[in-house]
Scaffold this motif. Structure first.
Motif, PDB file in Angstrom:
ATOM      1  N   ALA A   1     -55.511 110.357  18.352  1.00 36.31           N
ATOM      2  CA  ALA A   1     -54.674 109.906  19.465  1.00 36.31           C
ATOM      3  C   ALA A   1     -55.516 109.291  20.577  1.00 36.31           C
ATOM      4  O   ALA A   1     -55.089 108.358  21.255  1.00 36.31           O
ATOM      5  CB  ALA A   1     -53.846 111.072  20.005  1.00 36.31           C
ATOM      6  N   VAL A   2     -56.723 109.804  20.759  1.00 33.45           N
ATOM      7  CA  VAL A   2     -57.628 109.258  21.786  1.00 33.45           C
ATOM      8  C   VAL A   2     -58.153 107.887  21.362  1.00 33.45           C
ATOM      9  O   VAL A   2     -58.239 106.953  22.160  1.00 33.45           O
ATOM     10  CB  VAL A   2     -58.795 110.232  22.053  1.00 33.45           C
ATOM     11  CG1 VAL A   2     -59.777 109.645  23.064  1.00 33.45           C
ATOM     12  CG2 VAL A   2     -58.274 111.590  22.527  1.00 33.45           C
ATOM     13  N   LEU A   3     -58.485 107.765  20.080  1.00 31.49           N
ATOM     14  CA  LEU A   3     -59.087 106.515  19.587  1.00 31.49           C
ATOM     15  C   LEU A   3     -58.074 105.407  19.351  1.00 31.49           C
ATOM     16  O   LEU A   3     -58.441 104.239  19.307  1.00 31.49           O
ATOM     17  CB  LEU A   3     -59.833 106.777  18.275  1.00 31.49           C
ATOM     18  CG  LEU A   3     -61.193 107.468  18.376  1.00 31.49           C
ATOM     19  CD1 LEU A   3     -61.694 107.822  16.980  1.00 31.49           C
ATOM     20  CD2 LEU A   3     -62.209 106.584  19.104  1.00 31.49           C
ATOM     21  N   GLY A   4     -56.812 105.766  19.133  1.00 32.22           N
ATOM     22  CA  GLY A   4     -55.788 104.767  18.834  1.00 32.22           C
ATOM     23  C   GLY A   4     -54.984 105.203  17.634  1.00 32.22           C
ATOM     24  O   GLY A   4     -54.107 106.068  17.755  1.00 32.22           O
ATOM     25  N   ALA A   5     -55.317 104.651  16.471  1.00 35.29           N
ATOM     26  CA  ALA A   5     -54.586 105.010  15.250  1.00 35.29           C
ATOM     27  C   ALA A   5     -55.512 104.896  14.034  1.00 35.29           C
ATOM     28  O   ALA A   5     -55.234 104.161  13.096  1.00 35.29           O
ATOM     29  CB  ALA A   5     -53.365 104.119  15.094  1.00 35.29           C
ATOM     30  N   PRO A   6     -56.618 105.656  14.040  1.00 36.46           N
ATOM     31  CA  PRO A   6     -57.581 105.518  12.943  1.00 36.46           C
ATOM     32  C   PRO A   6     -57.120 106.098  11.606  1.00 36.46           C
ATOM     33  O   PRO A   6     -57.565 105.648  10.557  1.00 36.46           O
ATOM     34  CB  PRO A   6     -58.812 106.279  13.455  1.00 36.46           C
ATOM     35  CG  PRO A   6     -58.270 107.263  14.443  1.00 36.46           C
ATOM     36  CD  PRO A   6     -57.095 106.584  15.084  1.00 36.46           C
ATOM     37  N   ILE A   7     -56.227 107.119  11.633  1.00 36.08           N
ATOM     38  CA  ILE A   7     -55.824 107.756  10.367  1.00 36.08           C
ATOM     39  C   ILE A   7     -54.347 107.505  10.083  1.00 36.08           C
ATOM     40  O   ILE A   7     -53.635 108.363   9.605  1.00 36.08           O
ATOM     41  CB  ILE A   7     -56.150 109.279  10.342  1.00 36.08           C
ATOM     42  CG1 ILE A   7     -55.564 110.001  11.563  1.00 36.08           C
ATOM     43  CG2 ILE A   7     -57.644 109.504  10.273  1.00 36.08           C
ATOM     44  CD1 ILE A   7     -55.645 111.529  11.459  1.00 36.08           C
ATOM     45  N   CYS A   8     -53.911 106.271  10.372  1.00 31.03           N
ATOM     46  CA  CYS A   8     -52.506 105.921  10.142  1.00 31.03           C
ATOM     47  C   CYS A   8     -52.242 105.585   8.674  1.00 31.03           C
ATOM     48  O   CYS A   8     -51.141 105.199   8.311  1.00 31.03           O
ATOM     49  CB  CYS A   8     -52.090 104.775  11.048  1.00 31.03           C
ATOM     50  SG  CYS A   8     -50.620 105.192  12.012  1.00 31.03           S
TER      51      CYS A   8
END
Lengths: 246, 246
Positions: A121-128
């Motif tokens: 959630a902090v980085l954006g969406a890395p594990i989407c």
């Protein structure tokens, strides 16, 4: 089952009080004793000031779980707290393994936001999209097993979320992990790290796999290695699912 | 950034209100508009009765995200809700991809308890060690990619957590997935399924990989395929981390 002999294994989320679930808060409020690793007990103590708590040091996991089970077996309502989710490298497994010695204690897991999700959630969406969660700690797992998992995940072009990327004794493990992934992914592969998720001094950074390889991280850091589709955009790390017309 | 143009992407957890984080509740309470897939809007509506909500059907993800961004761009505080965690097959990625068209909208992800963790808590401790999360939906991902990921995860002896294991058009996909894993793992490998995690009619079952292969599941089911260490004990599914003296 004896209704009075109950042990909850509670995931408290990344660390910030607000990131706990309402169920976790209710369960801790109704517990007569809260047991956990010193760092996690210190995190929650201010929010449950009148509660009896028992902190045990790291590396004493078996002892900590036995205390929790023994206290529950005496007829008390006990909670064992874990950071993140209680079931991801948490105490859920060990508690259930030891539980057969305390057959009257009913055990319930209360899930929480694990670091993979909190940091994402902090980085954006890395594990989407599809991802593997791998710990670099070789205290309980042979290094060959860890390296094989990294190798297979990279080969399958899965995003890799790394827990326990480093410690004093394992300063070069992240570099070794990156070298394995570099056999299958480009040096420009988008990666990210988050430190102290949901705690004081939270920080994050998006970088390339090549840069990650030369980075020193500590045990409070969660690492994300993107797949071939992962992009960096406006400082965020995004692994698209592949929706059209975007 | 314009402080009034804010879009939150909120994971509401498995479905049960109590399993939302306190932060998710606060954010939804302070939002002027909540946007989401019909099923998730229906889940939260009773808890936020006075809130303006907008539900869009499945398969309309791009449209749904555009609506949320457009409404935020008008200066409203908007929340987009996702089940589980907003960053695991959720809308976080798509929102960030589309966000470049709305540069004034500030975006914040609010993580939640993803199905992998919510379901694991019901089954016991299936993902207490390294695991892969793989979706069997081939709407946006080629089937060869999915199959390669299953193959690599099984080869590396990782626990596999399967999202979207089935749908009307993909009735035999779970069987195909099991057949791939059976190339590397024994037919007795411990597996588990959880249906309707945290919702009415929640149910779970622990079984062997051979039994899972012949099972019909629906899209509300999360599937766990154990690794070579995973055990079934007193009806629970446990993947030990390997603590000694247990």
């Amino acid at each position: 089952m004896n209704q009075n002999k109950k042990l909850y294994v509670v995931g408290i989320g990344p660390g910030e009080y607000e990131q706990m679930t309402m169920k976790a808060v209710r369960v801790l409020e109704s517990s007569q004793l809260i047991v956990g690793y010193t760092v996690y007990i210190d995190l929650i103590r201010p929010h449950f000031p009148d509660k009896e708590m028992m902190a045990t040091p790291m590396m004493k996991e078996v002892e900590r779980c036995r205390i929790a089970l023994q206290e529950a077996d005496k007829g008390r309502m006990v909670s064992m707290v874990c950071s993140g989710d209680s079931g991801v490298y948490g105490m859920a497994g060990l508690i259930l393994e030891l539980a057969k010695e305390y057959p009257e204690v009913e055990i319930e897991m209360v899930p929480g936001v694990t670091a993979a999700c909190g940091g994402a959630a902090v980085l954006g969406a890395p594990i989407c999209h599809d991802f593997a969660v791998i710990s670099l700690s070789d205290l309980l797992t042979p290094m060959e097993t860890i390296e094989r998992r990294l190798e297979c995940a990279a080969q399958a072009d899965m995003v890799i979320c790394i827990y326990n990327p480093s410690s004093r004794k394992r300063a070069d493990y992240l570099r070794r992990a990156c070298d394995i992934v570099l056999k299958y992914q480009r040096p420009e592969t988008v990666c990210g790290i988050v430190r102290n998720i949901g705690r004081d001094g939270e920080s994050s950074r998006v970088m390339t796999l090549e840069e990650l390889r030369d980075l020193q991280v500590d045990m409070f850091t969660t690492v994300y290695i993107g797949n071939s589709s992962t992009r960096a955009e406006r400082g965020k790390m995004i692994t698209p699912r592949g929706y059209e017309h975007v």
